[in-house]
Motif scaffolding. Structure first.
Motif, PDB file in Angstrom:
ATOM      1  N   ASP A  33       1.018  -1.654  -0.181  1.00 34.87           N
ATOM      2  CA  ASP A  33       0.178   0.450   0.232  1.00 34.87           C
ATOM      3  C   ASP A  33       1.049   1.042   0.083  1.00 34.87           C
ATOM      4  O   ASP A  33       0.498   2.166   0.176  1.00 34.87           O
ATOM      5  CB  ASP A  33      -1.158  -0.062   1.575  1.00 34.87           C
ATOM      6  N   HIS A  34       2.194   1.408   0.096  1.00 32.75           N
ATOM      7  CA  HIS A  34       2.830   2.649   0.106  1.00 32.75           C
ATOM      8  C   HIS A  34       4.060   3.113  -1.148  1.00 32.75           C
ATOM      9  O   HIS A  34       4.572   4.464  -1.170  1.00 32.75           O
ATOM     10  CB  HIS A  34       4.186   2.737   1.401  1.00 32.75           C
ATOM     11  N   GLU A  35       3.711   1.970  -1.866  1.00 32.04           N
ATOM     12  CA  GLU A  35       4.654   1.968  -2.811  1.00 32.04           C
ATOM     13  C   GLU A  35       4.909   3.309  -3.938  1.00 32.04           C
ATOM     14  O   GLU A  35       5.702   3.767  -4.613  1.00 32.04           O
ATOM     15  CB  GLU A  35       5.672   0.222  -3.759  1.00 32.04           C
ATOM     16  N   VAL A  36       3.427   3.520  -4.744  1.00 33.61           N
ATOM     17  CA  VAL A  36       3.032   4.391  -5.250  1.00 33.61           C
ATOM     18  C   VAL A  36       2.095   5.327  -5.107  1.00 33.61           C
ATOM     19  O   VAL A  36       3.191   6.796  -4.847  1.00 33.61           O
ATOM     20  CB  VAL A  36       1.891   3.421  -6.297  1.00 33.61           C
ATOM     21  N   ARG A  37       1.431   5.427  -3.769  1.00 35.62           N
ATOM     22  CA  ARG A  37       0.175   6.269  -3.430  1.00 35.62           C
ATOM     23  C   ARG A  37      -0.141   5.980  -1.971  1.00 35.62           C
ATOM     24  O   ARG A  37      -0.621   4.549  -2.000  1.00 35.62           O
ATOM     25  CB  ARG A  37      -0.748   7.201  -4.465  1.00 35.62           C
ATOM     26  N   ASN A  38       0.002   6.056  -0.699  1.00 39.41           N
ATOM     27  CA  ASN A  38      -1.045   5.858   0.138  1.00 39.41           C
ATOM     28  C   ASN A  38      -2.421   4.870  -0.276  1.00 39.41           C
ATOM     29  O   ASN A  38      -3.243   5.952  -0.944  1.00 39.41           O
ATOM     30  CB  ASN A  38      -1.079   6.439   1.696  1.00 39.41           C
ATOM     31  N   ASP A  39      -2.809   3.524  -0.104  1.00 40.33           N
ATOM     32  CA  ASP A  39      -3.466   2.583  -0.513  1.00 40.33           C
ATOM     33  C   ASP A  39      -4.284   3.266  -1.815  1.00 40.33           C
ATOM     34  O   ASP A  39      -5.586   2.896  -1.952  1.00 40.33           O
ATOM     35  CB  ASP A  39      -4.591   3.397   0.244  1.00 40.33           C
TER      36      ASP A  39
END
Length: 254
Positions: A33-39
């Motif tokens: 859930d954190h690698e692109v945009r939170n959630d």
């Protein structure tokens, strides 16, 4: 570009302790859930396509797929054999996920129809004694709408499709404590972690929560030549905190 904090993949790879582990073993990674945009999910992808494409390109640079694991463009879920008795299935619970706030009807999905069919067909056809299903988010006993209970209809349909199979074990993370679970259908789930990121406080235990260990940990699975599985929780000092010995018949989907 931009600053990398002390929890970034770049900093992690520079840690001598992590380098020592990577020199000794293989690694198959999947984002959460954190690698692109939170959630992040399909909705955030539609709003910020350039960000998502760039972030996943960076992910693929850090964690490239082996040629044998590649099944198509943009496909990062995969399966592989581990010795004589084990086959592993690593799910992508982000790339095809619809909005967690949507009504839990037939269109709400965490896996998407293609990945779900791939999983069911693969597990049902697998000749391995043990079928390990890795999911980044827990099947149940959670406390956020990021987890499978917010996608209950798809989860229950998936378990129904696997009904009657033996040797099926779910392995999850994201809760930041170790746990051993037995679900209503008899499904077993172990969750491990965190390795270092920080502990969270579990909600009150309910029926089906067999064990909780609230400290830094890793999970270790071992299958012997006779096809018996041992699941262990290892603490930060290397000591064993929990152990279960399981046969394939102990892991039946009801």
């Amino acid at each position: 570009a931009g600053d990398v904090d002390d929890h970034g993949h770049h900093a992690l790879r520079d840690d001598p302790r992590v380098q020592a582990v990577l020199d000794r073993t293989s690694l198959r990674a999947i984002y959460d859930d954190h690698e692109v945009r939170n959630d992040w999910d399909l909705g955030s992808w539609a709003r910020e396509p350039d960000r998502h494409v760039a972030a996943l390109a960076a992910w693929d640079d850090f964690f490239p797929l082996r040629r044998a694991d590649r099944t198509g463009p943009g496909v990062r879920y995969r399966r592989w054999r581990m010795g004589a008795h084990v086959e592993a299935f690593l799910l992508d619970t982000r790339r095809f996920r619809t909005d967690k706030a949507a009504a839990d009807d037939g269109s709400k999905t965490m896996l998407g129809p293609v990945q779900r069919a791939w999983l069911v067909d693969g597990v049902r056809a697998s000749p391995a004694r043990f079928k390990l299903i890795f999911t980044t988010v827990p099947l149940d006993f959670g406390f956020t709408d990021e987890h499978w209970p917010a996608y209950r209809r798809e989860r229950d349909a998936l378990l129904a499709d696997l009904s009657g199979l033996t040797g099926v074990l779910f392995l999850s993370a994201d809760h930041h404590w170790f746990a051993s679970h037995r679900h209503a259908r008899g499904v077993r789930e172990f969750q491990a972690g965190p390795l270092s990121r920080g502990l969270l406080t579990p909600p009150p235990a309910v029926a089906g929560v067999l064990v909780r260990i609230h400290e830094y940990n890793v999970g270790l699975l071992e299958v012997d030549a006779a096809g018996v599985m041992t699941v262990r929780c290892i603490g930060a000092d290397g000591g064993e905190r929990h152990r279960e010995v399981l046969s394939a018949d102990d892991l039946q989907v009801g």
